[in-house]
Scaffold this motif. Structure first.
Motif, PDB file in Angstrom:
ATOM      1  N   GLU A   9      52.210-110.899  37.989  1.00 24.74           N
ATOM      2  CA  GLU A   9      51.592-109.648  37.558  1.00 24.74           C
ATOM      3  C   GLU A   9      50.384-109.291  38.415  1.00 24.74           C
ATOM      4  OE1 GLU A   9      52.627-109.965  32.769  1.00 24.74           O
ATOM      5  OE2 GLU A   9      50.565-110.185  33.491  1.00 24.74           O
ATOM      6  N   ARG A  10      50.150-107.997  38.551  1.00 24.31           N
ATOM      7  CA  ARG A  10      48.969-107.461  39.235  1.00 24.31           C
ATOM      8  C   ARG A  10      48.138-106.688  38.227  1.00 24.31           C
ATOM      9  NH1 ARG A  10      50.213-107.929  44.687  1.00 24.31           N
ATOM     10  NH2 ARG A  10      52.446-108.185  45.093  1.00 24.31           N
ATOM     11  N   ALA A  11      46.861-106.530  38.518  1.00 20.21           N
ATOM     12  CA  ALA A  11      45.994-105.759  37.627  1.00 20.21           C
ATOM     13  C   ALA A  11      46.483-104.324  37.514  1.00 20.21           C
ATOM     14  CB  ALA A  11      44.551-105.803  38.138  1.00 20.21           C
ATOM     15  N   ILE A  12      46.969-103.777  38.639  1.00 23.13           N
ATOM     16  CA  ILE A  12      47.539-102.430  38.664  1.00 23.13           C
ATOM     17  C   ILE A  12      49.003-102.556  39.061  1.00 23.13           C
ATOM     18  CG2 ILE A  12      47.435-100.151  39.763  1.00 23.13           C
ATOM     19  CD1 ILE A  12      44.455-100.711  40.302  1.00 23.13           C
ATOM     20  N   SER A  13      49.889-102.089  38.219  1.00 28.60           N
ATOM     21  CA  SER A  13      51.320-102.213  38.487  1.00 28.60           C
ATOM     22  C   SER A  13      51.708-101.437  39.743  1.00 28.60           C
ATOM     23  CB  SER A  13      52.127-101.693  37.293  1.00 28.60           C
ATOM     24  OG  SER A  13      53.508-101.823  37.535  1.00 28.60           O
ATOM     25  N   GLU A  14      52.547-102.053  40.585  1.00 24.23           N
ATOM     26  CA  GLU A  14      53.010-101.425  41.814  1.00 24.23           C
ATOM     27  C   GLU A  14      54.532-101.517  41.894  1.00 24.23           C
ATOM     28  OE1 GLU A  14      50.968-102.296  45.518  1.00 24.23           O
ATOM     29  OE2 GLU A  14      49.470-103.440  44.396  1.00 24.23           O
ATOM     30  N   GLN A  15      55.131-100.515  42.474  1.00 22.92           N
ATOM     31  CA  GLN A  15      56.575-100.515  42.694  1.00 22.92           C
ATOM     32  C   GLN A  15      56.849-101.046  44.099  1.00 22.92           C
ATOM     33  OE1 GLN A  15      58.921 -99.611  40.310  1.00 22.92           O
ATOM     34  NE2 GLN A  15      60.373-100.515  41.752  1.00 22.92           N
ATOM     35  N   ALA A 152      46.800 -99.448  46.414  1.00 17.59           N
ATOM     36  CA  ALA A 152      46.784 -99.293  44.955  1.00 17.59           C
ATOM     37  C   ALA A 152      45.388 -99.044  44.394  1.00 17.59           C
ATOM     38  CB  ALA A 152      47.383-100.533  44.291  1.00 17.59           C
ATOM     39  N   THR A 153      44.362 -99.535  45.078  1.00 16.60           N
ATOM     40  CA  THR A 153      42.999 -99.421  44.562  1.00 16.60           C
ATOM     41  C   THR A 153      41.985 -99.581  45.687  1.00 16.60           C
ATOM     42  OG1 THR A 153      41.347-100.422  43.085  1.00 16.60           O
ATOM     43  CG2 THR A 153      43.033-101.883  43.966  1.00 16.60           C
ATOM     44  N   ALA A 154      40.850 -98.932  45.518  1.00 14.08           N
ATOM     45  CA  ALA A 154      39.768 -99.072  46.493  1.00 14.08           C
ATOM     46  C   ALA A 154      38.941-100.321  46.240  1.00 14.08           C
ATOM     47  CB  ALA A 154      38.857 -97.835  46.441  1.00 14.08           C
ATOM     48  N   ARG A 155      39.163-100.998  45.132  1.00 15.02           N
ATOM     49  CA  ARG A 155      38.388-102.184  44.771  1.00 15.02           C
ATOM     50  C   ARG A 155      39.324-103.386  44.659  1.00 15.02           C
ATOM     51  NH1 ARG A 155      33.309-102.372  45.680  1.00 15.02           N
ATOM     52  NH2 ARG A 155      32.776-103.601  43.837  1.00 15.02           N
ATOM     53  N   GLY A 156      39.454-104.110  45.738  1.00 12.91           N
ATOM     54  CA  GLY A 156      40.264-105.310  45.731  1.00 12.91           C
ATOM     55  C   GLY A 156      41.652-105.110  46.305  1.00 12.91           C
ATOM     56  N   LEU A 157      42.350-106.218  46.535  1.00 17.97           N
ATOM     57  CA  LEU A 157      43.683-106.192  47.129  1.00 17.97           C
ATOM     58  C   LEU A 157      44.791-106.146  46.084  1.00 17.97           C
ATOM     59  CD1 LEU A 157      43.298-108.728  50.090  1.00 17.97           C
ATOM     60  CD2 LEU A 157      43.291-106.231  50.168  1.00 17.97           C
ATOM     61  N   ASN A 158      44.424-106.155  44.799  1.00 11.08           N
ATOM     62  CA  ASN A 158      45.421-106.075  43.721  1.00 11.08           C
ATOM     63  C   ASN A 158      46.485-107.158  43.887  1.00 11.08           C
ATOM     64  OD1 ASN A 158      46.294-104.815  41.308  1.00 11.08           O
ATOM     65  ND2 ASN A 158      47.905-103.727  42.404  1.00 11.08           N
ATOM     66  N   LEU A 159      46.047-108.381  44.100  1.00 11.11           N
ATOM     67  CA  LEU A 159      46.958-109.499  44.296  1.00 11.11           C
ATOM     68  C   LEU A 159      47.527-109.968  42.960  1.00 11.11           C
ATOM     69  CD1 LEU A 159      44.820-111.614  46.813  1.00 11.11           C
ATOM     70  CD2 LEU A 159      46.562-109.883  47.343  1.00 11.11           C
ATOM     71  N   THR A 160      48.612-110.723  43.035  1.00  9.75           N
ATOM     72  CA  THR A 160      49.193-111.306  41.831  1.00  9.75           C
ATOM     73  C   THR A 160      48.214-112.293  41.209  1.00  9.75           C
ATOM     74  OG1 THR A 160      50.216-113.085  43.099  1.00  9.75           O
ATOM     75  CG2 THR A 160      51.537-111.098  42.724  1.00  9.75           C
ATOM     76  N   ARG A 161      48.414-112.545  39.922  1.00  6.94           N
ATOM     77  CA  ARG A 161      47.508-113.454  39.230  1.00  6.94           C
ATOM     78  C   ARG A 161      47.643-114.882  39.773  1.00  6.94           C
ATOM     79  NH1 ARG A 161      48.777-112.215  33.040  1.00  6.94           N
ATOM     80  NH2 ARG A 161      46.747-113.088  32.500  1.00  6.94           N
ATOM     81  N   ALA A 162      48.846-115.277  40.176  1.00 10.04           N
ATOM     82  CA  ALA A 162      49.042-116.631  40.698  1.00 10.04           C
ATOM     83  C   ALA A 162      48.241-116.860  41.972  1.00 10.04           C
ATOM     84  CB  ALA A 162      50.523-116.888  40.954  1.00 10.04           C
ATOM     85  N   ASP A 215      40.836-114.551  33.209  1.00  5.76           N
ATOM     86  CA  ASP A 215      42.119-113.900  32.943  1.00  5.76           C
ATOM     87  C   ASP A 215      43.246-114.524  33.754  1.00  5.76           C
ATOM     88  OD1 ASP A 215      43.876-111.576  32.029  1.00  5.76           O
ATOM     89  OD2 ASP A 215      43.920-111.321  34.203  1.00  5.76           O
ATOM     90  N   VAL A 216      43.026-114.750  35.041  1.00  2.00           N
ATOM     91  CA  VAL A 216      44.117-115.280  35.866  1.00  2.00           C
ATOM     92  C   VAL A 216      44.425-116.730  35.500  1.00  2.00           C
ATOM     93  CG1 VAL A 216      43.665-113.692  37.754  1.00  2.00           C
ATOM     94  CG2 VAL A 216      42.617-115.952  37.807  1.00  2.00           C
TER      95      VAL A 216
END
Length: 505
Positions: A9-15, A152-162, A215-216
């Motif tokens: 999962e990512r903080a912001i869902s991406e397709q 996806a976002t200007a704040r962070g790379l929106n990486l997976t939780r793992a 959270d992660v």
């Protein structure tokens, strides 16, 4: 060994595009990051200037850690069925996650190596008034989750939780340890230190990223508190292996690691082991051959009694003496093909041996991890690190160079602090720095609303002050070694080329 409980999962869902793997996307985002490219101009231990291109920098080190880590993770996939089941029970160990974490693990390192890190922490706390100061691992997590950006976002790379969890080598904040009663060193996690009045010495998240860290880690319910995930443990082991072996490669090529001194220390300890063991600490003089190694062994035995073994340590000293000293160092490096083959052979033998010596445990000691080096290999790394520390890091010529570099860190912090607190001229500060101030101030405002007990005064002025201070630390930590020296020359008025040197600030 895939993640099925939120690790993807990512903080912001991406397709993602069809056939694209979430973890592969993560590693590509890290490798394409400007923070990753910057590592090519950041010192690992000794600078490349004057030593040639064979010397590792933070980028080449990270690439080699990534390769070693991937090999260890693949080894776990082909282990016996009991080990594979244990790995699954503990949350899995995906080789791509491990590679991504290894690629990212040094992103937060500031200019000038570990001494630069220590100095930036000191000025962050003493000059800038940041309670949790600076820490390279926490800065890495901050880059991945707040400072860098992606589509996806200007704040962070929106990486997976793992992947975010896999960079948490020290999965706690500095401040949380201030409320934990002190314990003997052997009962404390590695990196916490003993000065709990100021919090943990090493930590992987600042207070403003604390909620995201927690959270992660929830993705891995089988991992105990203050323990790394399996993927993080593999990355950490690979870092230890690369640091212990590849850095010795550097020092031999640079002519720093000399046969006579190393041989005298190891052979003297082996020959006088019984007499040295019977000596009081006060009778041991590190200037006498063998004494420094005896003192090092005593520190290891005190901190890690769960694994430290006198006979295993002796055997490791003999192995290093035979292969490193009498094998590699016995012939001075001359830059020729034969010398290069000798270095490559030594490095390959030790890397292969160490990365294949892995143990997995369901309930590790607090001083270890679920994945660790097997006992014999653990002692080998301790001895290799001793050689590194004693015969390179303790050298006075390196120390005087590093002392000058740390003064640059302090000067930059003092200069930008004075600038941002100048009401008449703060608006002319570099745009990137001003943007960082705005973003960090917003983060501290959100943290104050969520956890007011962390704020001594709690008012808007305190939030603004912390935002400015954190932005200054972020800014300095993002410099290469050369940028730090150039910008310091500008801000202290000693640069002859302000227009050229000031571009890109």
């Amino acid at each position: 060994m895939t993640h099925t409980d939120g690790g993807r999962e990512r903080a912001i869902s991406e397709q993602l595009r069809e056939g694209e793997d979430e973890f592969r996307v993560d590693i590509e985002r890290i490798r394409f990051s400007p923070y990753f490219s910057r590592l090519s101009a950041v010192t690992q231990v000794i600078p490349q200037a004057g030593s040639g291109t064979v010397i590792h920098n933070r980028l080449t080190h990270s690439l080699k850690v990534s390769a070693v880590a991937r090999s260890i993770a693949i080894g776990l996939r082909t282990a016996d069925e009991a080990t594979q089941q244990l790995v699954r029970d503990l949350g899995g160990c995906d080789p791509v996650v491990v590679q991504a974490a290894a690629a990212a693990h040094d992103l937060g390192h500031p200019p000038f190596g570990h001494l630069g890190e220590q100095e930036l922490d000191r000025v962050a706390r003493d000059t800038l008034g940041l309670p949790d100061g600076f820490e390279g691992n926490a800065q890495t997590f901050r880059i991945l989750t707040a400072l860098d950006s992606c589509d996806a976002t200007a704040r962070g790379l929106n990486l997976t939780r793992a992947v975010r969890a896999a960079v948490l080598k020290y999965p706690w904040t500095r401040s949380e340890w201030r409320a934990i009663p002190s314990r003997p060193p052997e009962q404390m996690p590695r990196g916490v230190g003993t000065a709990l009045a100021i919090g943990a010495q090493k930590f992987s998240a600042y207070d403003i990223e604390g909620d995201e860290m927690r959270d992660v880690l929830k993705v891995f319910p089988a991992i105990a508190g203050h323990q790394q995930t399996l993927e993080c443990s593999v990355m950490d082991i690979a870092d230890d292996i690369a640091y212990a072996v590849h850095d010795l490669d550097d020092f031999y090529r640079a002519g720093i690691l000399q046969y006579t001194a190393v041989s005298a220390e190891l052979r003297a300890w082996l020959e006088a082991r019984a007499a040295l063991a019977a000596s009081d600490d006060s009778e041991l003089d590190p200037r006498s051959p063998g004494h420094a190694l005896e003192l090092a062994w005593r520190r290891i035995e005190e901190k890690d009694p769960w694994i430290a073994d006198a006979e295993a340590f002796r055997a490791s000293v003999e192995r290093v003496a035979n292969d490193l000293v009498d094998g590699l160092l016995a012939v001075p490096y001359d830059g020729g093909l034969e010398a290069d083959r000798a270095v490559t052979g030594f490095t390959r033998r030790w890397i292969d041996r160490l990365k294949s010596s892995i143990a997995v445990e369901r309930t590790p000691t607090i001083r270890s991890g679920h994945v660790r080096l097997a006992d014999e290999a653990w002692h080998d790394v301790i001895v290799l690190k001793f050689v590194h520390s004693r015969f390179v890091l303790d050298r006075s010529d390196l120390a005087v160079y590093q002392r000058g570099q740390t003064r640059i860190i302090a000067s930059l912090a003092e200069g930008f602090h004075a600038w941002l607190n100048d009401p008449d001229d703060a608006g002319r500060a570099p745009r990137r720095l001003l943007d960082s101030v705005e973003a960090a101030t917003s983060e501290y405002k959100a943290l104050r609303d969520e956890r007011p007990e962390l704020f001594e005064h709690g008012g808007s002025a305190e939030v603004a002050r912390l935002g400015r201070s954190r932005a200054i630390v972020d800014y300095i930590a993002s410099f290469t070694d050369a940028q730090a020296m150039s910008v310091n020359a500008l801000i202290t008025g000693t640069s002859d080329g302000p227009w050229e040197a000031g571009r890109g600030l």
